[in-house]
Structures are given as structure tokens and as C-alpha cells.
Scaffold this active site. Structure first.
Site, PDB file in Angstrom:
ATOM      1  N   LYS A  49       0.831  -1.216  -0.208  1.00  0.00           N
ATOM      2  CA  LYS A  49      -0.067   0.274  -0.093  1.00  0.00           C
ATOM      3  C   LYS A  49       0.856   1.296   0.052  1.00  0.00           C
ATOM      4  O   LYS A  49       0.641   2.333  -0.656  1.00  0.00           O
ATOM      5  CB  LYS A  49      -0.910   0.189   1.200  1.00  0.00           C
ATOM      6  CG  LYS A  49      -1.991  -1.202   1.156  1.00  0.00           C
ATOM      7  CD  LYS A  49      -2.798  -1.233   2.599  1.00  0.00           C
ATOM      8  CE  LYS A  49      -3.617  -2.190   2.331  1.00  0.00           C
ATOM      9  NZ  LYS A  49      -4.426  -2.887   3.718  1.00  0.00           N
ATOM     10  N   GLN A  93      -4.232  -0.830   9.901  1.00  0.00           N
ATOM     11  CA  GLN A  93      -4.250  -2.312   9.340  1.00  0.00           C
ATOM     12  C   GLN A  93      -4.894  -3.397  10.262  1.00  0.00           C
ATOM     13  O   GLN A  93      -4.456  -3.194  11.483  1.00  0.00           O
ATOM     14  CB  GLN A  93      -2.924  -2.725   8.839  1.00  0.00           C
ATOM     15  CG  GLN A  93      -2.816  -4.158   8.399  1.00  0.00           C
ATOM     16  CD  GLN A  93      -3.105  -4.076   6.931  1.00  0.00           C
ATOM     17  OE1 GLN A  93      -3.112  -3.213   6.158  1.00  0.00           O
ATOM     18  NE2 GLN A  93      -3.798  -5.480   6.556  1.00  0.00           N
ATOM     19  N   ASP A 116     -10.855   2.900   4.149  1.00  0.00           N
ATOM     20  CA  ASP A 116     -11.230   1.319   4.296  1.00  0.00           C
ATOM     21  C   ASP A 116     -12.652   1.319   4.103  1.00  0.00           C
ATOM     22  O   ASP A 116     -13.228   0.188   4.181  1.00  0.00           O
ATOM     23  CB  ASP A 116     -10.700   0.679   5.433  1.00  0.00           C
ATOM     24  CG  ASP A 116      -9.137  -0.034   5.124  1.00  0.00           C
ATOM     25  OD1 ASP A 116      -9.146  -0.103   4.016  1.00  0.00           O
ATOM     26  OD2 ASP A 116      -8.546  -0.141   5.873  1.00  0.00           O
TER      27      ASP A 116
END
Ligand code: NDP
Length: 279
Positions: A49, A93, A116
Site C-alpha cells: 500500500k 491495518q 477502508d
């Protein structure tokens, strides 16, 4: 006849190039990634990422925090990033270490920076069909279906898996596009028969080669979200690719399908968050 292969890698490169152009136009887009602990797979995901974000011209801040940090310290850190105007997108994460409550952390992220798309505010807006930050994997799937002009209106879509990050949001997006959607999970009866009726079959299970050729309707579009490491070290999806591609009309490979699209759409979400904060 063998299926058309949906090339997620090529499409992802196109999306990333579009994002890079828009980032250059906007001048500055900031991303912060937060990784707590030393889960090896999470380090690999964060590395890609970070790399892709930087390549698109996004200013990417990479925060790696100790696995034994307290939940309160993590909350305080997130509050700082929420308040930092140079950060447009904030990604924590998952999974987090066991002593940290995942929902508490997710709910602490500023919904406007939640690239997200997992904050309840964004999930709720998605459910209501309102514009919002949508999880990257489902958005990547929809983009692939659009690019390959797969007919969705009135189509029978079967989603196997009901996670908050893949199964549920992709089902909602398919519903928004007027597909008739069935969501299957570990308690579903006659799953194979349901799958075999699907014009669009999305497999997001986490079990290698779960979907057999016999579970695919001839001519169907098969989207394989699964990433499973086999004992020999190779990667396999949730679909038995060799068998399914002989039956399907379209199919995504693993690797090279949904995976690259997920990162590309994450960058697009970051750009979206930046555009909205600049508006
Ligand atoms: P989860 O583990 O959160 O969810 C898996 C789902 O599969 C659950 O709803 C579960 O049902 C269902 N399931 C498990 N076993 C069966 C079974 N025997 N029959 C029917 N349903 C079953 O996984 P995720 O949604 O996070 O991820 C799914 C897969 O996709 C994983 O391989 C993951 O690595 C991959 N992934 C790939 C991404 C990409 O970019 N390509 C991004 C995100 C994930 P129940 O709810 O009843 O337990």
C-alpha cells in the site's frame, strides 16, 4: 469455450495512473497507515500500500507501532492523525492484537478519513445507498464488472461470504445495481445449488478452491476474492480456477485479479477523501 480472463492487474494499473494524474492536479494528498504489532502478512500488505501510494504521488506516512502498546495510546495516536489536516486518508491495518478492541478503534477513525470504508457511519450510508467511502475490495469488484460490461440489472448474483469488508458491502453494491442478490455463509444449506444458479458468483471465503467447476453456471461471471497460501507456497483463490474457467463466461485469476484492484481503489478512496476535504 474457456472464459474471458478479467485482468485486474491491467485495470488496476489504469486506475492508479488516473489517480496519479488527479493527485498531481490537486497538489497534495496525504495518507497515514498504522500497523500495530508484527503480523507478517500485515507487513506485506502495508508495504505494497505504501509503495503504490508513493508511486501515485500520495504523501504516505508509515506508522509501525509496538504490538504491546495500550488501546488508550493507540486511540490517542489516532486522535492526532484525525486532527492533522495534512492527512486525508487514515488506514489502520487489521487484525489488531487481541488486547485491542477492533470496533473501538474503527469507530475512533474520523469517518471522513476512513478510506477502508469500515466506520459505521460509512457502512450505514452505503446501506442507505448514499454516497460515501466504500471498502476498496468491493469497489474494485464493481469496477471490474463495469469495465467488462457485465450485465447486472436483474442478474442473479450469489455472494459467498458475509464479512463487513467484502461480502456484505459487495452484496449491497450489487443490489444498488439492480441485481437479485443472495448471500451465502457457513450455515447456508444447498450452497452448491445456489451457486450454480448465479449469473455473477463472488467467492470471499478464505478456503482454497472451495468453488468447484460444478458450482459454476455456464457463462457466469466468477469473481474470486480469496487469497490462500497452499502448502507448496503458491497462492490459490477460493475458486478452482482450472475447472471454473472451462465453464464460466468471465473469471478473475488469483493472483492478478481482485488483489491489485483493492490497492488501486484504496488509493482512489484516499483521493476522494482529499477532494472532499478540499471542497
Ligand atoms: P472472513 O473470514 O471475514 O469471512 C469469510 C466468510 O466466508 C464468512 O462469512 C464465512 O461464513 C464464510 N465461510 C467460511 N467457510 C465457509 C463454508 N464452508 N461455506 C460457506 N461459507 C463459508 O474473510 P474476508 O471476507 O475478510 O476474506 C475472504 C477471503 O478473501 C480471504 O481469503 C481473504 O484473504 C481474501 N481477501 C482478499 C482481498 C483482496 O484484495 N483480494 C481483500 C480482503 C480479503 P460465516 O460468516 O458463517 O463464518
Amino acid at each position: 469455450m474457456a472464459a474471458t480472463i478479467i485482468d485486474g492487474k491491467a485495470l488496476a494499473a489504469k486506475v492508479r495512473a488516473e489517480v496519479a494524474d488527479e493527485v498531481a492536479e490537486l497538489g497534495h494528498v496525504g495518507l497515514a497507515t498504522v500497523l500495530v504489532g508484527d503480523d507478517p502478512a500485515s507487513h506485506v500488505y502495508i508495504n505494497s500500500k505504501q509503495k503504490m501510494a508513493t508511486a501515485a504521488g500520495i504523501e504516505a506516512h508509515d506508522h509501525r507501532l509496538p504490538g504491546d502498546m495500550s488501546q488508550d495510546d493507540l486511540l490517542a495516536f489516532i486522535a492526532e492523525l484525525n486532527a492533522d489536516d495534512s492527512i486525508d486518508g487514515l488506514l489502520v491495518q487489521l487484525p489488531l492484537p487481541d488486547h485491542i478492541e477492533e470496533h473501538t478503534i474503527i469507530e475512533a477513525i474520523d469517518p471522513a478519513k476512513d478510506i477502508d470504508g469500515i466506520h459505521p457511519y460509512n457502512a450505514g450510508r452505503l446501506m442507505m445507498g448514499r454516497p460515501t467511502l466504500v471498502p476498496a475490495t468491493p469497489r474494485g469488484i464493481m469496477r471490474m464488472l463495469e469495465e467488462y460490461e457485465i450485465e447486472l440489472q436483474g442478474a442473479n448474483a450469489v455472494v459467498i461470504g458475509r464479512s463487513n469488508i467484502v461480502g456484505k458491502p459487495v452484496a449491497l453494491l450489487l443490489l444498488q445495481k439492480d441485481a437479485t442478490v443472495t448471500i451465502c455463509h457457513s450455515k447456508t444449506q444447498d450452497l452448491a445449488a445456489l451457486a450454480a444458479q448465479a449469473d455473477i458468483l463472488v467467492a470471499a471465503i478464505g478456503r482454497a478452491k472451495f468453488v468447484t467447476g460444478a458450482m459454476v453456471k455456464p457463462g457466469a461471471c466468477v469473481i474470486d476474492v480469496g487469497i490462500n497460501r497452499l502448502p507448496d507456497g503458491t497462492l490459490a483463490g477460493d475458486v478452482d480456477y482450472a475447472a471454473a474457467r472451462e465453464v464460466a463466461g468471465w473469471i478473475t485469476p488469483v493472483p492478478g485479479g481482485v488483489g491489485p484492484m483493492t490497492i488501486a481503489m484504496l488509493l482512489e478512496n484516499c483521493l476522494k477523501a482529499a477532494n472532499e476535504s478540499a471542497a
